[in-house]
Design a protein around this motif. Structure first.
Motif, PDB file in Angstrom:
ATOM      1  N   ILE A 147      67.722 -32.667  46.828  1.00 51.01           N
ATOM      2  CA  ILE A 147      67.923 -32.930  48.207  1.00 51.01           C
ATOM      3  C   ILE A 147      66.973 -33.859  48.756  1.00 51.01           C
ATOM      4  O   ILE A 147      66.718 -34.920  49.351  1.00 51.01           O
ATOM      5  CB  ILE A 147      67.819 -31.773  49.101  1.00 51.01           C
ATOM      6  CG1 ILE A 147      69.379 -31.079  48.717  1.00 51.01           C
ATOM      7  CG2 ILE A 147      68.100 -32.105  50.578  1.00 51.01           C
ATOM      8  CD1 ILE A 147      69.543 -29.662  49.396  1.00 51.01           C
ATOM      9  N   ASP A 148      65.444 -33.260  48.312  1.00 50.12           N
ATOM     10  CA  ASP A 148      64.354 -33.988  48.692  1.00 50.12           C
ATOM     11  C   ASP A 148      64.224 -35.659  48.278  1.00 50.12           C
ATOM     12  O   ASP A 148      64.279 -36.628  48.987  1.00 50.12           O
ATOM     13  CB  ASP A 148      63.053 -33.470  48.337  1.00 50.12           C
ATOM     14  CG  ASP A 148      62.459 -32.518  49.251  1.00 50.12           C
ATOM     15  OD1 ASP A 148      62.730 -32.654  50.340  1.00 50.12           O
ATOM     16  OD2 ASP A 148      61.902 -31.443  48.743  1.00 50.12           O
ATOM     17  N   ALA A 149      64.798 -35.564  46.803  1.00 45.47           N
ATOM     18  CA  ALA A 149      64.754 -37.034  46.283  1.00 45.47           C
ATOM     19  C   ALA A 149      65.927 -37.908  46.822  1.00 45.47           C
ATOM     20  O   ALA A 149      65.710 -38.983  47.092  1.00 45.47           O
ATOM     21  CB  ALA A 149      65.323 -36.825  44.576  1.00 45.47           C
ATOM     22  N   ILE A 150      67.086 -37.308  47.062  1.00 48.14           N
ATOM     23  CA  ILE A 150      68.011 -37.962  47.668  1.00 48.14           C
ATOM     24  C   ILE A 150      67.892 -38.460  49.238  1.00 48.14           C
ATOM     25  O   ILE A 150      67.700 -39.751  49.398  1.00 48.14           O
ATOM     26  CB  ILE A 150      69.522 -37.160  47.898  1.00 48.14           C
ATOM     27  CG1 ILE A 150      69.965 -36.793  46.605  1.00 48.14           C
ATOM     28  CG2 ILE A 150      70.539 -37.802  48.904  1.00 48.14           C
ATOM     29  CD1 ILE A 150      71.120 -35.743  46.544  1.00 48.14           C
ATOM     30  N   LEU A 151      67.192 -37.354  49.939  1.00 50.32           N
ATOM     31  CA  LEU A 151      66.670 -37.794  51.496  1.00 50.32           C
ATOM     32  C   LEU A 151      65.662 -39.077  51.458  1.00 50.32           C
ATOM     33  O   LEU A 151      65.263 -39.780  52.232  1.00 50.32           O
ATOM     34  CB  LEU A 151      66.603 -36.783  52.133  1.00 50.32           C
ATOM     35  CG  LEU A 151      67.795 -36.036  52.472  1.00 50.32           C
ATOM     36  CD1 LEU A 151      67.278 -34.465  53.259  1.00 50.32           C
ATOM     37  CD2 LEU A 151      68.777 -36.598  53.137  1.00 50.32           C
ATOM     38  N   LYS A 152      64.795 -39.039  50.375  1.00 52.28           N
ATOM     39  CA  LYS A 152      63.666 -39.870  50.284  1.00 52.28           C
ATOM     40  C   LYS A 152      64.298 -41.351  50.376  1.00 52.28           C
ATOM     41  O   LYS A 152      63.966 -42.360  50.650  1.00 52.28           O
ATOM     42  CB  LYS A 152      62.636 -39.376  49.112  1.00 52.28           C
ATOM     43  CG  LYS A 152      61.713 -40.432  49.238  1.00 52.28           C
ATOM     44  CD  LYS A 152      60.383 -39.558  48.319  1.00 52.28           C
ATOM     45  CE  LYS A 152      59.131 -40.477  47.986  1.00 52.28           C
ATOM     46  NZ  LYS A 152      59.366 -41.605  46.872  1.00 52.28           N
ATOM     47  N   TYR A 153      64.969 -41.135  49.101  1.00 52.14           N
ATOM     48  CA  TYR A 153      65.960 -42.482  48.779  1.00 52.14           C
ATOM     49  C   TYR A 153      66.553 -43.126  49.951  1.00 52.14           C
ATOM     50  O   TYR A 153      66.446 -44.271  50.273  1.00 52.14           O
ATOM     51  CB  TYR A 153      66.886 -42.404  47.598  1.00 52.14           C
ATOM     52  CG  TYR A 153      67.974 -43.526  47.522  1.00 52.14           C
ATOM     53  CD1 TYR A 153      67.528 -44.884  47.257  1.00 52.14           C
ATOM     54  CD2 TYR A 153      69.387 -43.320  47.926  1.00 52.14           C
ATOM     55  CE1 TYR A 153      68.395 -45.821  46.919  1.00 52.14           C
ATOM     56  CE2 TYR A 153      70.128 -44.353  47.945  1.00 52.14           C
ATOM     57  CZ  TYR A 153      69.689 -45.660  47.575  1.00 52.14           C
ATOM     58  OH  TYR A 153      70.484 -46.652  47.570  1.00 52.14           O
ATOM     59  N   VAL A 154      67.338 -42.170  50.497  1.00 57.63           N
ATOM     60  CA  VAL A 154      68.086 -42.650  52.049  1.00 57.63           C
ATOM     61  C   VAL A 154      67.080 -43.225  53.032  1.00 57.63           C
ATOM     62  O   VAL A 154      67.383 -44.286  53.590  1.00 57.63           O
ATOM     63  CB  VAL A 154      68.739 -41.565  52.462  1.00 57.63           C
ATOM     64  CG1 VAL A 154      69.157 -41.642  53.929  1.00 57.63           C
ATOM     65  CG2 VAL A 154      70.000 -41.351  51.493  1.00 57.63           C
ATOM     66  N   ASP A 155      66.027 -42.462  53.255  1.00 55.72           N
ATOM     67  CA  ASP A 155      65.068 -42.946  54.207  1.00 55.72           C
ATOM     68  C   ASP A 155      64.219 -44.239  53.745  1.00 55.72           C
ATOM     69  O   ASP A 155      64.133 -45.051  54.691  1.00 55.72           O
ATOM     70  CB  ASP A 155      64.199 -41.810  54.614  1.00 55.72           C
ATOM     71  CG  ASP A 155      64.796 -40.767  55.411  1.00 55.72           C
ATOM     72  OD1 ASP A 155      65.472 -41.022  56.275  1.00 55.72           O
ATOM     73  OD2 ASP A 155      64.267 -39.499  55.494  1.00 55.72           O
ATOM     74  N   GLU A 156      64.141 -44.415  52.523  1.00 54.79           N
ATOM     75  CA  GLU A 156      63.486 -45.799  52.248  1.00 54.79           C
ATOM     76  C   GLU A 156      64.506 -46.827  51.914  1.00 54.79           C
ATOM     77  O   GLU A 156      64.017 -47.816  51.821  1.00 54.79           O
ATOM     78  CB  GLU A 156      62.544 -45.383  50.861  1.00 54.79           C
ATOM     79  CG  GLU A 156      61.381 -44.714  51.318  1.00 54.79           C
ATOM     80  CD  GLU A 156      60.945 -44.152  50.004  1.00 54.79           C
ATOM     81  OE1 GLU A 156      61.370 -44.452  48.830  1.00 54.79           O
ATOM     82  OE2 GLU A 156      59.589 -43.517  50.042  1.00 54.79           O
ATOM     83  N   TRP A 157      65.832 -46.825  52.225  1.00 56.55           N
ATOM     84  CA  TRP A 157      66.697 -47.687  51.828  1.00 56.55           C
ATOM     85  C   TRP A 157      66.844 -48.822  52.918  1.00 56.55           C
ATOM     86  O   TRP A 157      66.449 -48.458  54.097  1.00 56.55           O
ATOM     87  CB  TRP A 157      68.048 -46.924  51.801  1.00 56.55           C
ATOM     88  CG  TRP A 157      69.166 -47.913  51.664  1.00 56.55           C
ATOM     89  CD1 TRP A 157      69.738 -48.394  50.159  1.00 56.55           C
ATOM     90  CD2 TRP A 157      69.917 -48.939  52.188  1.00 56.55           C
ATOM     91  NE1 TRP A 157      70.596 -49.347  50.212  1.00 56.55           N
ATOM     92  CE2 TRP A 157      71.025 -49.518  51.421  1.00 56.55           C
ATOM     93  CE3 TRP A 157      69.877 -49.202  53.479  1.00 56.55           C
ATOM     94  CZ2 TRP A 157      71.859 -50.324  52.032  1.00 56.55           C
ATOM     95  CZ3 TRP A 157      70.956 -49.946  54.095  1.00 56.55           C
ATOM     96  CH2 TRP A 157      71.841 -50.715  53.487  1.00 56.55           C
TER      97      TRP A 157
END
Ligand code: HEC
Ligand code: HEC
Ligand code: HEC
Ligand code: HEC
Ligand code: HEC
Ligand code: HEC
Length: 443
Positions: free
Chosen positions: A111-121
């Protein structure tokens, strides 16, 4: 002391150094595999976009929002309903499509990895136009190669350094104990390596195994790219035709261009005249590159933009065939599209989002959420015999108001056993009508 040093460094410790190095190597590669983008695409992209509302709300900033409210976003992703039931403030505040998100089988790190990707998108600045999450092969795996190359480089440097230190120590020791007997083995590095390997057979075979597996894995990945394995095969085309601009943004119907899909064996690739229906007028693309690609259409059609006239000097566009069945296979589009009422998406994926014509992946198709359109869960790679067979085993034949099938039912009824076995589940599968017979698919 000296003797101790030289002995210690000689053979016994070397294996443990190697083992340690590989442990570091393996844990490094394992941890770097938590790829937020891939995880997002696998688990969430069918409903979510980082910055746009789709089936689910946009996700950028969601984590910060939940944390600011003191709520547990991890618990939400794993089980949204429970958060509603518990009256958690952040959950009640979404109110986007209550009950619309099933619990996700992901752990906190993921979840951390996903949300990090999302926030940096950030929106891609490219010719891809309105495509959201880029689909298809990118140069991601180039990075993986680079990573392994670097790791390999570091590893060999370490080995060389280790060896150097060992030699240095050995000579230092020998200098001190001048006159002492010289160990013959020390003279030849090759001999030493051989000796070490035979003494540590187990370790050597484990390392060999790991190396072979790694090479095989990345080798296979490369094969996907060149198209020996059909999935995601995506060759370069003479004109960079972009489906997402035509079938996506401009909502041109598939059959406007592939107009024989519903009535004949092949779907067909449009001729340049079809392109000219629009591109006589539309001379500019979404950017300079697009405009240059459109100029290629004019060249192929022999159209002089300045004079607004055809010159008669045409040249054929040599599209590269992407989906390619071997000659011994018979596949008919009309049978599937018109009789079977199967949507293009079931076999080609969500082409509206593709920037190129490519063979879709099994995973991609299974993840599509297309309302009211029949989707068959696939496990076999597309274009293989297993793929056809698997769908024929599960797909129902649509028997609605068809005299053809009434006749078949009548004939089946004469054999009670057969009729019972076919109608057991109340459905008629393609297989039960002969969709598994070799001669139906093979010439
Ligand atoms: C089947 C569709 C679907 C999938 C798959 C899905 N979601 Fe959702 N998600 C939704 C919907 C619908 C909502 C809004 C729920 C509501 O209104 O109660 C939502 C809401 C959320 C929210 C709350 C947003 C906010 O503003 O508070 C988060 C966070 C979230 N999803 C994360 C994820 C993550 C991470 C994944 C993948 C691991 C995922 N979702 C997969 C449909 C989905
Ligand atoms: C404006 C014309 C146009 C429209 C609309 C269009 N296509 Fe295409 N399609 C093409 C062209 C040109 C090619 C060949 C170039 C390529 O492969 O990218 C192609 C290639 C393909 C291929 C790969 C063909 C092969 O060689 O195996 C598939 C599959 C496909 N289209 C499906 C679709 C579907 C499904 C839709 C509707 C969602 C659609 N197309 C809409 C023009 C169009
Ligand atoms: C049941 C699966 C299936 C469905 C449904 C399907 N296709 Fe295909 N399509 C294929 C296969 C398999 C091939 C390769 C055929 C070959 O090489 O002979 C193909 C090839 C193509 C091609 C390449 C040109 C050709 O005819 O070989 C295009 C373009 C195409 N399909 C478009 C479409 C469109 C548009 C639709 C929807 C109207 C559609 N397809 C529906 C399986 C399907
Ligand atoms: C029904 C109308 C229509 C047809 C038919 C059509 N196009 Fe287009 N095409 C468009 C539109 C609209 C655009 C977008 C122009 C823009 O946004 O600036 C476009 C843009 C393009 C671009 C530029 C893409 C970019 O990146 O800017 C290319 C290349 C192109 N088309 C190729 C083709 C080819 C090849 C064919 C025939 C197989 C074809 N088109 C058939 C309407 C059409
Ligand atoms: C997504 C599901 C799906 C896939 C994939 C698929 N088919 Fe089919 N196929 C069907 C359905 C449904 C029918 C039944 C259509 C009808 O009502 O006659 C059918 C019918 C057929 C028939 C006629 C069978 C008969 O009894 O007359 C042939 C031949 C056939 N398919 C060949 C193929 C080949 C070859 C492939 C692989 C390249 C393939 N199909 C892949 C769903 C599929
Ligand atoms: C629903 C369609 C379908 C049916 C039924 C079917 N095949 Fe196939 N078969 C295919 C397709 C598609 C391929 C090509 C796939 C590939 O090259 O991977 C294929 C490939 C093959 C090949 C070549 C394998 C290779 O590696 O090139 C053989 C041999 C074969 N089939 C035998 C059979 C026999 C025997 C039967 C009957 C028991 C049968 N097939 C029934 C669709 C079918």
């Amino acid at each position: 002391m000296n003797a101790f040093l030289s002995k210690k460094l000689k053979n016994k410790e070397l294996p443990s150094y190697f083992a340690l190095l590989f442990l570091v190597l393996i844990s490094f590669s394992a941890s770097s595999q938590l790829d937020g983008k891939a995880l997002f695409k696998q688990n969430c992209a069918s409903c979510h976009h980082p910055a746009k509302n789709l089936t689910g709300p946009l996700l950028q900033g969601a984590k910060a929002k939940w944390e600011a409210a003191g709520d547990d976003i991890y618990a939400w992703v794993k089980n949204p309903q429970a958060q509603y039931d518990a009256g958690v403030k952040s959950a009640l505040a979404i109110n986007y499509m209550v009950g619309g998100m099933p619990g996700q089988a992901v752990n906190n790190e993921e979840i951390d990895a996903i949300l990090k990707y999302v926030d940096e998108w950030t929106a891609p600045v490219s010719v891809a136009g309105p495509t959201d999450v880029p689909v298809g092969p990118t140069n991601e795996s180039n990075n993986t190669w680079l990573m392994w190359l670097i790791i390999g480089g570091i590893l060999s440097m370490l080995i060389v350094a280790l060896w150097g230190v060992r030699k240095q120590l050995y000579y230092a020791v020998r200098e001190r104990n001048q006159g002492e007997e010289i160990d013959e083995d020390e003279e030849s590095v090759a001999k030493e390596v051989k000796g070490w390997m035979s003494k540590n057979l187990k370790l050597v075979s484990v390392l060999g195994f790991i190396l072979t597996c790694t090479l095989a894995y990345y080798g296979a990945e490369e094969l996907y790219k060149v198209g020996l394995v059909p999935e995601n095969y995506n060759p370069e085309q003479p004109i960079a035709f972009n489906h997402s601009i035509h079938a996506g943004t401009n909502e041109i119907d598939c059959q406007y261009c592939h107009n024989s899909a519903a009535k004949s064996k092949s779907a067909g690739i449009p001729t340049v005249n079809v392109c000219m229906n629009c591109h006589k007028g539309i001379q500019e693309g979404t950017d300079e590159k697009g405009t240059r690609e459109i100029a290629k259409i004019h060249a192929a059609a022999g159209y002089d933009v300045e004079k607004r006239a055809y010159t008669g000097k045409t040249e054929p566009v040599k599209w590269v065939k992407v989906h390619n069945m071997p000659d011994h296979v018979y596949f008919n589009h009309a049978q599937h599209v018109t009789v079977g009422k199967i949507e293009c998406e079931n076999c080609h994926g969500d082409v509206k989002t593709y920037t190129t014509g490519k063979v879709s992946g099994t995973e991609t198709i299974n993840n599509l959420k297309l309302e009211g359109k029949k989707i068959v869960k696939l496990t076999k790679p597309l274009l293989t015999m297993g793929w056809c067979i698997e769908c024929h085993n599960t797909a129902e034949v649509s028997t609605a108001d068809s005299k053809y099938y009434d006749d078949i039912h009548e004939r089946l009824k004469s054999d009670k056993e057969l009729y019972k076995s076919v109608m057991e589940d109340g459905k008629v599968k393609v297989k039960e009508l002969g969709g598994w017979e070799c001669s139906k698919c093979h010439y």
